[in-house]
Design a protein around this motif. Sequence first.
Motif, PDB file in Angstrom:
ATOM      1  N   GLN A   1       0.839  -1.185   0.000  1.00 48.12           N
ATOM      2  CA  GLN A   1       0.000   0.000   0.000  1.00 48.12           C
ATOM      3  C   GLN A   1       0.881   1.246   0.000  1.00 48.12           C
ATOM      4  O   GLN A   1       1.859   1.327   0.725  1.00 48.12           O
ATOM      5  CB  GLN A   1      -0.897   0.013   1.225  1.00 48.12           C
ATOM      6  CG  GLN A   1      -1.886   1.162   1.244  1.00 48.12           C
ATOM      7  CD  GLN A   1      -2.865   1.053   2.413  1.00 48.12           C
ATOM      8  OE1 GLN A   1      -2.863   0.063   3.131  1.00 48.12           O
ATOM      9  NE2 GLN A   1      -3.672   2.069   2.579  1.00 48.12           N
ATOM     10  N   ARG A  27       4.277   0.121  -3.276  1.00 50.81           N
ATOM     11  CA  ARG A  27       4.428  -0.331  -4.663  1.00 50.81           C
ATOM     12  C   ARG A  27       4.172   0.847  -5.591  1.00 50.81           C
ATOM     13  O   ARG A  27       3.056   1.103  -6.008  1.00 50.81           O
ATOM     14  CB  ARG A  27       3.469  -1.478  -4.942  1.00 50.81           C
ATOM     15  CG  ARG A  27       3.790  -2.757  -4.169  1.00 50.81           C
ATOM     16  CD  ARG A  27       3.023  -3.931  -4.712  1.00 50.81           C
ATOM     17  NE  ARG A  27       3.419  -4.225  -6.093  1.00 50.81           N
ATOM     18  CZ  ARG A  27       2.839  -5.143  -6.853  1.00 50.81           C
ATOM     19  NH1 ARG A  27       1.817  -5.841  -6.384  1.00 50.81           N
ATOM     20  NH2 ARG A  27       3.247  -5.352  -8.085  1.00 50.81           N
ATOM     21  N   ASP A 101       0.073   3.493  -8.858  1.00 53.80           N
ATOM     22  CA  ASP A 101       0.173   2.405  -7.892  1.00 53.80           C
ATOM     23  C   ASP A 101       0.510   1.104  -8.600  1.00 53.80           C
ATOM     24  O   ASP A 101      -0.150   0.737  -9.572  1.00 53.80           O
ATOM     25  CB  ASP A 101      -1.179   2.301  -7.164  1.00 53.80           C
ATOM     26  CG  ASP A 101      -1.171   1.290  -6.042  1.00 53.80           C
ATOM     27  OD1 ASP A 101      -1.984   1.441  -5.124  1.00 53.80           O
ATOM     28  OD2 ASP A 101      -0.367   0.343  -6.105  1.00 53.80           O
ATOM     29  N   SER A 103       0.009  -1.800  -7.652  1.00 52.67           N
ATOM     30  CA  SER A 103      -1.005  -2.831  -7.435  1.00 52.67           C
ATOM     31  C   SER A 103      -2.157  -2.703  -8.407  1.00 52.67           C
ATOM     32  O   SER A 103      -2.717  -3.695  -8.885  1.00 52.67           O
ATOM     33  CB  SER A 103      -1.539  -2.759  -6.005  1.00 52.67           C
ATOM     34  OG  SER A 103      -0.504  -2.986  -5.072  1.00 52.67           O
ATOM     35  N   THR A 104      -2.522  -1.473  -8.699  1.00 54.52           N
ATOM     36  CA  THR A 104      -3.694  -1.222  -9.543  1.00 54.52           C
ATOM     37  C   THR A 104      -3.332  -0.683 -10.917  1.00 54.52           C
ATOM     38  O   THR A 104      -4.182  -0.636 -11.807  1.00 54.52           O
ATOM     39  CB  THR A 104      -4.641  -0.220  -8.869  1.00 54.52           C
ATOM     40  OG1 THR A 104      -3.958   1.039  -8.750  1.00 54.52           O
ATOM     41  CG2 THR A 104      -5.042  -0.704  -7.473  1.00 54.52           C
ATOM     42  N   TYR A 105      -2.084  -0.252 -11.104  1.00 50.37           N
ATOM     43  CA  TYR A 105      -1.620   0.355 -12.353  1.00 50.37           C
ATOM     44  C   TYR A 105      -2.491   1.545 -12.764  1.00 50.37           C
ATOM     45  O   TYR A 105      -2.679   1.813 -13.949  1.00 50.37           O
ATOM     46  CB  TYR A 105      -1.569  -0.687 -13.484  1.00 50.37           C
ATOM     47  CG  TYR A 105      -0.555  -1.759 -13.217  1.00 50.37           C
ATOM     48  CD1 TYR A 105      -0.898  -2.918 -12.524  1.00 50.37           C
ATOM     49  CD2 TYR A 105       0.773  -1.608 -13.628  1.00 50.37           C
ATOM     50  CE1 TYR A 105       0.044  -3.896 -12.262  1.00 50.37           C
ATOM     51  CE2 TYR A 105       1.719  -2.581 -13.352  1.00 50.37           C
ATOM     52  CZ  TYR A 105       1.339  -3.722 -12.666  1.00 50.37           C
ATOM     53  OH  TYR A 105       2.274  -4.687 -12.397  1.00 50.37           O
ATOM     54  N   SER A 106      -2.978   2.239 -11.764  1.00 54.92           N
ATOM     55  CA  SER A 106      -3.771   3.427 -12.028  1.00 54.92           C
ATOM     56  C   SER A 106      -3.228   4.593 -11.207  1.00 54.92           C
ATOM     57  O   SER A 106      -2.593   4.384 -10.174  1.00 54.92           O
ATOM     58  CB  SER A 106      -5.242   3.180 -11.674  1.00 54.92           C
ATOM     59  OG  SER A 106      -5.379   2.888 -10.308  1.00 54.92           O
ATOM     60  N   ARG A 108      -3.464   7.475  -8.662  1.00 50.29           N
ATOM     61  CA  ARG A 108      -4.290   7.821  -7.510  1.00 50.29           C
ATOM     62  C   ARG A 108      -3.713   9.037  -6.816  1.00 50.29           C
ATOM     63  O   ARG A 108      -2.521   9.316  -6.898  1.00 50.29           O
ATOM     64  CB  ARG A 108      -4.369   6.658  -6.520  1.00 50.29           C
ATOM     65  CG  ARG A 108      -5.179   5.480  -7.034  1.00 50.29           C
ATOM     66  CD  ARG A 108      -5.379   4.456  -5.957  1.00 50.29           C
ATOM     67  NE  ARG A 108      -6.290   3.393  -6.384  1.00 50.29           N
ATOM     68  CZ  ARG A 108      -6.671   2.378  -5.610  1.00 50.29           C
ATOM     69  NH1 ARG A 108      -6.217   2.299  -4.366  1.00 50.29           N
ATOM     70  NH2 ARG A 108      -7.486   1.467  -6.081  1.00 50.29           N
ATOM     71  N   TYR A 110      -2.792  10.801  -3.420  1.00 53.59           N
ATOM     72  CA  TYR A 110      -2.460  10.421  -2.052  1.00 53.59           C
ATOM     73  C   TYR A 110      -2.141  11.665  -1.211  1.00 53.59           C
ATOM     74  O   TYR A 110      -1.584  12.646  -1.720  1.00 53.59           O
ATOM     75  CB  TYR A 110      -1.253   9.485  -2.032  1.00 53.59           C
ATOM     76  CG  TYR A 110      -1.535   8.117  -2.573  1.00 53.59           C
ATOM     77  CD1 TYR A 110      -1.355   7.836  -3.924  1.00 53.59           C
ATOM     78  CD2 TYR A 110      -1.990   7.099  -1.743  1.00 53.59           C
ATOM     79  CE1 TYR A 110      -1.612   6.581  -4.428  1.00 53.59           C
ATOM     80  CE2 TYR A 110      -2.244   5.826  -2.246  1.00 53.59           C
ATOM     81  CZ  TYR A 110      -2.063   5.576  -3.582  1.00 53.59           C
ATOM     82  OH  TYR A 110      -2.330   4.320  -4.092  1.00 53.59           O
TER      83      TYR A 110
END
Length: 121
Positions: A1, A27, A101, A103-106, A108, A110
């Motif tokens: 995360q 990540r 990210d 994990s999501t390859y999008s 975001r 933060y």
Amino acid sequence: QVQLVESGGGLVQAGGSLRLSCAASGRILSISYMAWYRQPPGKQRELVASVTGLDSTNYAEYVEGRFTISRDNAKNTVYLQMSSLKPEDTAVYYCNAHIVDGSTYSVRNYWGQGTQVTVSS
């Protein structure tokens, strides 16, 4: 995360200096936009300074010439060097970053948890 962790806040006298740091961890594939915001007591959060992935910087008028934003891409870290501090700079300072990210390859948006800066007169 992915997390953003700020450090470097504290109490300083007017005219003094502080350096804030914000390190992103987790990540992370890439970080484009990074910025510092602040929220003075009883007021809304406002943009202080920003830096893009191409090192293009932007400053709020009230900190121009006193604050400097920079980033170290190897460390996924953004800094805010604050000089000639004034009592009206007292606020909670927040780090913000647009991160892809792993994990999501999008992309975001933060936020850090905030760090208190208090400038005494």
